[in-house]
Motif scaffolding. Structure first.
Motif, PDB file in Angstrom:
ATOM      1  N   MET A 158       0.813  -1.210   0.000  1.00 11.37           N
ATOM      2  CA  MET A 158       0.000   0.000   0.000  1.00 11.37           C
ATOM      3  C   MET A 158       0.850   1.266   0.000  1.00 11.37           C
ATOM      4  SD  MET A 158      -3.118  -0.988  -0.174  1.00 11.37           S
ATOM      5  CE  MET A 158      -4.118   0.374   0.414  1.00 11.37           C
ATOM      6  N   ASN A 159       2.037   1.179   0.584  1.00  3.50           N
ATOM      7  CA  ASN A 159       2.909   2.361   0.688  1.00  3.50           C
ATOM      8  C   ASN A 159       3.908   2.463  -0.458  1.00  3.50           C
ATOM      9  OD1 ASN A 159       1.708   3.137   3.132  1.00  3.50           O
ATOM     10  ND2 ASN A 159       3.083   1.842   4.327  1.00  3.50           N
ATOM     11  N   LEU A 248       2.072  -4.088  -7.579  1.00  5.77           N
ATOM     12  CA  LEU A 248       1.087  -3.456  -8.452  1.00  5.77           C
ATOM     13  C   LEU A 248      -0.032  -2.742  -7.697  1.00  5.77           C
ATOM     14  CD1 LEU A 248       0.505  -5.948 -11.412  1.00  5.77           C
ATOM     15  CD2 LEU A 248       1.608  -3.709 -11.486  1.00  5.77           C
ATOM     16  N   ALA A 249      -0.086  -2.880  -6.383  1.00  5.80           N
ATOM     17  CA  ALA A 249      -1.188  -2.264  -5.637  1.00  5.80           C
ATOM     18  C   ALA A 249      -1.353  -0.772  -5.940  1.00  5.80           C
ATOM     19  CB  ALA A 249      -0.998  -2.486  -4.138  1.00  5.80           C
ATOM     20  N   PRO A 250      -0.270   0.024  -6.015  1.00  6.17           N
ATOM     21  CA  PRO A 250      -0.460   1.436  -6.366  1.00  6.17           C
ATOM     22  C   PRO A 250      -1.018   1.642  -7.768  1.00  6.17           C
ATOM     23  CG  PRO A 250       1.702   1.076  -5.373  1.00  6.17           C
ATOM     24  CD  PRO A 250       1.133  -0.272  -5.686  1.00  6.17           C
ATOM     25  N   VAL A 251      -0.689   0.729  -8.696  1.00 13.12           N
ATOM     26  CA  VAL A 251      -1.222   0.824 -10.056  1.00 13.12           C
ATOM     27  C   VAL A 251      -2.704   0.462 -10.060  1.00 13.12           C
ATOM     28  CG1 VAL A 251      -0.868   0.161 -12.462  1.00 13.12           C
ATOM     29  CG2 VAL A 251       1.067   0.139 -10.883  1.00 13.12           C
ATOM     30  N   VAL A 252      -3.071  -0.549  -9.265  1.00 15.93           N
ATOM     31  CA  VAL A 252      -4.489  -0.906  -9.121  1.00 15.93           C
ATOM     32  C   VAL A 252      -5.265   0.297  -8.591  1.00 15.93           C
ATOM     33  CG1 VAL A 252      -6.127  -2.381  -7.886  1.00 15.93           C
ATOM     34  CG2 VAL A 252      -3.989  -3.354  -8.764  1.00 15.93           C
ATOM     35  N   ARG A 253      -4.709   0.978  -7.605  1.00 11.63           N
ATOM     36  CA  ARG A 253      -5.370   2.154  -7.028  1.00 11.63           C
ATOM     37  C   ARG A 253      -5.522   3.260  -8.069  1.00 11.63           C
ATOM     38  NH1 ARG A 253      -1.734   3.528  -3.635  1.00 11.63           N
ATOM     39  NH2 ARG A 253      -2.391   2.276  -1.855  1.00 11.63           N
ATOM     40  N   ASP A 254      -4.589   3.355  -9.004  1.00 14.46           N
ATOM     41  CA  ASP A 254      -4.610   4.414 -10.021  1.00 14.46           C
ATOM     42  C   ASP A 254      -5.469   4.041 -11.224  1.00 14.46           C
ATOM     43  OD1 ASP A 254      -3.552   7.047 -10.345  1.00 14.46           O
ATOM     44  OD2 ASP A 254      -2.353   6.312 -12.021  1.00 14.46           O
ATOM     45  N   ALA A 255      -5.876   2.776 -11.297  1.00 20.48           N
ATOM     46  CA  ALA A 255      -6.702   2.310 -12.413  1.00 20.48           C
ATOM     47  C   ALA A 255      -8.182   2.497 -12.084  1.00 20.48           C
ATOM     48  CB  ALA A 255      -6.399   0.843 -12.696  1.00 20.48           C
ATOM     49  N   HIS A 256      -9.012   2.333 -13.110  1.00 23.58           N
ATOM     50  CA  HIS A 256     -10.464   2.328 -12.923  1.00 23.58           C
ATOM     51  C   HIS A 256     -11.044   0.915 -13.044  1.00 23.58           C
ATOM     52  CE1 HIS A 256      -9.631   6.467 -14.501  1.00 23.58           C
ATOM     53  NE2 HIS A 256     -10.394   6.774 -13.478  1.00 23.58           N
ATOM     54  N   ILE A 257     -10.449   0.127 -13.937  1.00 22.34           N
ATOM     55  CA  ILE A 257     -10.977  -1.203 -14.244  1.00 22.34           C
ATOM     56  C   ILE A 257      -9.819  -2.207 -14.211  1.00 22.34           C
ATOM     57  CG2 ILE A 257     -12.148  -2.628 -15.973  1.00 22.34           C
ATOM     58  CD1 ILE A 257     -13.269   0.041 -17.149  1.00 22.34           C
ATOM     59  N   ILE A 258     -10.032  -3.314 -13.517  1.00 19.50           N
ATOM     60  CA  ILE A 258      -9.032  -4.382 -13.450  1.00 19.50           C
ATOM     61  C   ILE A 258      -9.618  -5.607 -14.145  1.00 19.50           C
ATOM     62  CG2 ILE A 258      -7.516  -5.720 -11.951  1.00 19.50           C
ATOM     63  CD1 ILE A 258      -7.261  -2.628 -11.702  1.00 19.50           C
ATOM     64  N   VAL A 259      -8.854  -6.192 -15.068  1.00 20.22           N
ATOM     65  CA  VAL A 259      -9.340  -7.343 -15.830  1.00 20.22           C
ATOM     66  C   VAL A 259      -8.472  -8.559 -15.523  1.00 20.22           C
ATOM     67  CG1 VAL A 259      -9.927  -8.247 -18.106  1.00 20.22           C
ATOM     68  CG2 VAL A 259     -10.073  -5.790 -17.669  1.00 20.22           C
ATOM     69  N   LEU A 276     -11.271  -5.199  -5.725  1.00 20.31           N
ATOM     70  CA  LEU A 276     -12.450  -5.040  -4.877  1.00 20.31           C
ATOM     71  C   LEU A 276     -12.102  -4.307  -3.588  1.00 20.31           C
ATOM     72  CD1 LEU A 276     -13.944  -8.628  -5.350  1.00 20.31           C
ATOM     73  CD2 LEU A 276     -14.752  -6.503  -6.414  1.00 20.31           C
ATOM     74  N   GLU A 277     -10.938  -4.620  -3.047  1.00 21.52           N
ATOM     75  CA  GLU A 277     -10.509  -4.005  -1.786  1.00 21.52           C
ATOM     76  C   GLU A 277     -10.262  -2.507  -1.951  1.00 21.52           C
ATOM     77  OE1 GLU A 277      -6.984  -4.981   1.456  1.00 21.52           O
ATOM     78  OE2 GLU A 277      -7.663  -6.587   0.111  1.00 21.52           O
ATOM     79  N   LEU A 278      -9.845  -2.100  -3.164  1.00 18.99           N
ATOM     80  CA  LEU A 278      -9.531  -0.693  -3.420  1.00 18.99           C
ATOM     81  C   LEU A 278     -10.681   0.042  -4.114  1.00 18.99           C
ATOM     82  CD1 LEU A 278      -5.800  -1.071  -4.509  1.00 18.99           C
ATOM     83  CD2 LEU A 278      -6.659  -0.058  -2.392  1.00 18.99           C
ATOM     84  N   GLY A 279     -11.834  -0.607  -4.273  1.00 23.02           N
ATOM     85  CA  GLY A 279     -12.985   0.070  -4.869  1.00 23.02           C
ATOM     86  C   GLY A 279     -12.831   0.321  -6.356  1.00 23.02           C
TER      87      GLY A 279
END
Length: 344
Positions: A158-159, A248-259, A276-279
């Motif tokens: 996360m950090n 990749l967690a920061p990239v997931v947070r910066d994305a809108h859609i994860i496939v 799901l955890e990052l909305g």
């Protein structure tokens, strides 16, 4: 409880099993367990208490928790012999157990069956994994547990900062789509991670102000990798992030859609759980059961994936994003409970 050694492929590279090991290590230490990581892969910067496996590893008799799959069957057979010789207790988490040509050899199957049978406990990340283990090896361990691998994201992930090599066009797009392939490898002759399906689906989407970033780990099949690169080169909206040097967690947070277009996998995907955890909108194939909140498309069906992508893109454009979902919180405690049972 004595020291627990987590043996597995710590990152880099950043595959699902590698991140699971990091999360488990952090979860155990937060719970007051003297846990140490022993890496068969890299040693991640910023994660304490992880070291490369050395000669001294075999000299300690403290509990080992080994993380493996069908691809590491040689290690499994070797380690088991060592641990049985030194009377070292070991727990095994099996992250997948798909068929391999080597399993046609009765000697290999017998050695693997013995390795699993002599474990203090066997954890499968899904019912399907345990079923595969039983059907292929005939192993019916008396202390088997089903514990999903999708542990809560670690503070280290996360950090972490965004990767510096993240494509600029992706960061600047108004709708950002992320996918990842831990390995570029075939399964039953086709792309295991279904990246080809995603690329085909994008051909049906004509919105130009969107971008897809595909993070790629190990390239096992060079021909497949070349084919994927060639297909992606026809669409300037699709880019690759090869061997990312950070989670990749920061990239997931910066994305809108994860496939997650995988054709199969051992259990619930960490990628889907992170989304799901990052909305974030999570789209995945229906190849295996997925967490509630995931938008499913028919496995390997690019047309169906395209329609669901279109729907999610529309939601993003109108400012509609899913609420962040609380992560599963009992998995680490269930593993600790198992340790305590096997050490009695």
């Amino acid at each position: 409880m004595d020291k627990v050694r987590i043996l597995g492929p710590f990152p880099p590279p950043f595959g699902g099993v590698a991140l699971h090991c990091v999360r488990l290590l952090e979860g155990l230490r937060t719970a007051g367990i003297d846990a140490r990581g022993v890496s068969l892969g890299g040693v991640p910067d910023g994660v304490d208490h992880v070291e490369k496996m050395g000669v001294g590893f075999a000299l300690s008799r403290s509990l080992v928790h080994y993380h493996t799959d069908e691809g590491n069957h040689r290690w499994m057979r070797l380690f088991s012999r060592i641990w049985r010789t030194t009377r070292t207790p070991y727990v095994v988490t099996v992250h997948s157990f798909r068929d391999r040509p080597e399993f046609a050899d009765a000697r290999v199957r017998a050695q693997l069956a013995a390795a699993y049978t002599h474990a203090a406990a066997v954890i499968g990340i899904s019912n399907e994994v345990i079923s595969d283990l039983e059907q292929r090896l005939g192993v019916y361990h008396k202390r088997t547990r089903i514990i999903p691998s999708a542990l809560p994201m670690s503070a280290w992930e996360m950090n972490a900062p965004l990767p510096t090599v993240l494509p600029a066009q992706w960061q600047q797009a108004s709708v950002r789509i992320l996918a990842n392939a831990g390995r570029v490898v075939r399964y039953n002759g086709e792309d295991l991670y279904g990246i080809d399906v995603l690329i085909k689906a994008m051909q049906q989407i004509h919105d130009r102000d969107i971008a897809v970033c595909i993070a790629v780990g190990d390239v096992v099949d060079v021909e497949l990798w070349e084919n994927l690169q060639h297909a992606a080169a026809q669409d300037s909206r699709v880019t690759f992030l090869q061997q990312p040097a950070s989670p990749l967690a920061p990239v997931v947070r910066d994305a809108h859609i994860i496939v997650r277009p995988t054709r199969t996998e051992g259990g619930a995907s960490l990628t889907v759980q992170e989304a799901l955890e990052l909305g974030r909108w999570a789209i995945a194939s229906d190849a295996v059961p997925r967490p509630d909140g995931t938008r499913l498309f028919h496995n390997a069906d690019a047309d169906h994936l395209a329609s669901i992508l279109q729907s999610c893109i529309h939601d993003v454009r109108r400012g509609s994003m899913p609420p962040a979902m609380a992560p599963q919180s009992d998995a680490v405690q269930r593993i600790i409970n198992l340790y305590e049972r096997v050490l009695v």
